[in-house]
Design an enzyme around this catalytic site. Structure first.
Site, PDB file in Angstrom:
ATOM      1  N   ARG A   1     -17.100  22.578   3.169  1.00 22.19           N
ATOM      2  CA  ARG A   1     -17.393  22.939   4.567  1.00 22.19           C
ATOM      3  C   ARG A   1     -18.799  23.529   4.678  1.00 22.19           C
ATOM      4  O   ARG A   1     -19.204  24.340   3.850  1.00 22.19           O
ATOM      5  CB  ARG A   1     -16.356  23.951   5.086  1.00 22.19           C
ATOM      6  CG  ARG A   1     -14.980  23.347   5.155  1.00 22.19           C
ATOM      7  CD  ARG A   1     -13.964  24.217   5.878  1.00 22.19           C
ATOM      8  NE  ARG A   1     -12.639  23.677   5.654  1.00 22.19           N
ATOM      9  CZ  ARG A   1     -12.147  22.609   6.274  1.00 22.19           C
ATOM     10  NH1 ARG A   1     -12.856  21.997   7.207  1.00 22.19           N
ATOM     11  NH2 ARG A   1     -10.943  22.147   5.985  1.00 22.19           N
TER      12      ARG A   1
ATOM     13  N   ILE B   1     -21.706  25.860   5.775  1.00 20.04           N
ATOM     14  CA  ILE B   1     -21.710  27.314   5.973  1.00 20.04           C
ATOM     15  C   ILE B   1     -22.046  27.681   7.426  1.00 20.04           C
ATOM     16  O   ILE B   1     -21.669  28.758   7.898  1.00 20.04           O
ATOM     17  CB  ILE B   1     -22.705  27.976   4.972  1.00 20.04           C
ATOM     18  CG1 ILE B   1     -22.342  29.428   4.724  1.00 20.04           C
ATOM     19  CG2 ILE B   1     -24.141  27.819   5.420  1.00 20.04           C
ATOM     20  CD1 ILE B   1     -23.074  30.041   3.532  1.00 20.04           C
TER      21      ILE B   1
ATOM     22  N   ASN C   1     -29.859  13.750   7.451  1.00 21.96           N
ATOM     23  CA  ASN C   1     -31.227  14.171   7.711  1.00 21.96           C
ATOM     24  C   ASN C   1     -32.081  13.810   6.499  1.00 21.96           C
ATOM     25  O   ASN C   1     -31.678  14.057   5.353  1.00 21.96           O
ATOM     26  CB  ASN C   1     -31.278  15.686   7.955  1.00 21.96           C
ATOM     27  CG  ASN C   1     -30.531  16.080   9.214  1.00 21.96           C
ATOM     28  OD1 ASN C   1     -30.554  15.359  10.213  1.00 21.96           O
ATOM     29  ND2 ASN C   1     -29.848  17.213   9.182  1.00 21.96           N
TER      30      ASN C   1
ATOM     31  N   HIS D   1     -27.117  14.383   1.216  1.00 23.57           N
ATOM     32  CA  HIS D   1     -25.780  14.729   1.703  1.00 23.57           C
ATOM     33  C   HIS D   1     -25.548  14.083   3.057  1.00 23.57           C
ATOM     34  O   HIS D   1     -26.482  13.828   3.817  1.00 23.57           O
ATOM     35  CB  HIS D   1     -25.608  16.250   1.815  1.00 23.57           C
ATOM     36  CG  HIS D   1     -26.687  16.934   2.583  1.00 23.57           C
ATOM     37  ND1 HIS D   1     -27.926  17.207   2.046  1.00 23.57           N
ATOM     38  CD2 HIS D   1     -26.728  17.391   3.858  1.00 23.57           C
ATOM     39  CE1 HIS D   1     -28.672  17.812   2.945  1.00 23.57           C
ATOM     40  NE2 HIS D   1     -27.981  17.928   4.065  1.00 23.57           N
TER      41      HIS D   1
ATOM     42  N   HIS E   1     -23.502  14.692   6.589  1.00 18.89           N
ATOM     43  CA  HIS E   1     -22.730  15.596   7.447  1.00 18.89           C
ATOM     44  C   HIS E   1     -21.615  14.782   8.100  1.00 18.89           C
ATOM     45  O   HIS E   1     -21.861  13.688   8.618  1.00 18.89           O
ATOM     46  CB  HIS E   1     -23.603  16.167   8.567  1.00 18.89           C
ATOM     47  CG  HIS E   1     -24.731  17.035   8.113  1.00 18.89           C
ATOM     48  ND1 HIS E   1     -24.697  18.409   8.191  1.00 18.89           N
ATOM     49  CD2 HIS E   1     -25.932  16.724   7.586  1.00 18.89           C
ATOM     50  CE1 HIS E   1     -25.835  18.903   7.738  1.00 18.89           C
ATOM     51  NE2 HIS E   1     -26.608  17.901   7.366  1.00 18.89           N
TER      52      HIS E   1
END
Ligand code: DGP
Length: 111
Positions: free
Chosen positions: A29, A31, A86, A99, A101
């Protein structure tokens, strides 16, 4: 020792709320959640960003994309979800370890 925050999360040096892991990726998750559900899917291998992907990563990329709807379902996101990658400072990337999202569960703003 790696200075990368996500490598430290992978190695258990920084705690995280992990929801999934396998031999290629781990998911936890965010932060600073931007939606009711806000997960980050990260490859175990330190890859800086989309700019650093090579043909050897094709299997990994397919694995990540195919895993996203499964995770969304497990999080109860039956109505749909949003994914964001991104890339680079100009793309708003803050952590330079690739990564994805995964967001949903609340009304997401339009672009
Ligand atoms: P990006 O801007 O795409 O590089 O997003 C990086 C995300 O990582 C940002 O939404 C906040 C999240 N993040 C940064 N540090 C930590 C951390 O230590 N733990 C967790 N769970 N998330 C973090």
């Amino acid at each position: 020792m790696s200075e990368c925050i996500f490598c430290k999360i992978r190695d258990g040096e920084i705690p995280s709320d992990k929801v999934y892991e396998d031999d290629q990726v781990f998911v936890f998750r965010d932060i600073h959640p931007k939606a009711e559900v806000h997960l980050l899917m990260v490859p175990r291998e330190h890859i800086g960003s989309l700019n650093n992907l090579a043909p050897q990563h094709d299997g990994l990329v397919a694995h990540m994309l195919r895993l996203l709807p499964q995770l969304a379902r497990e999080q109860g996101l039956d109505d749909g979800f949003r994914t964001i990658i991104n890339t680079g400072k100009g793309g708003g990337q803050e952590v330079f370890h690739l990564h994805i999202h995964l967001l949903g569960g609340s009304d997401l703003p339009g672009f």
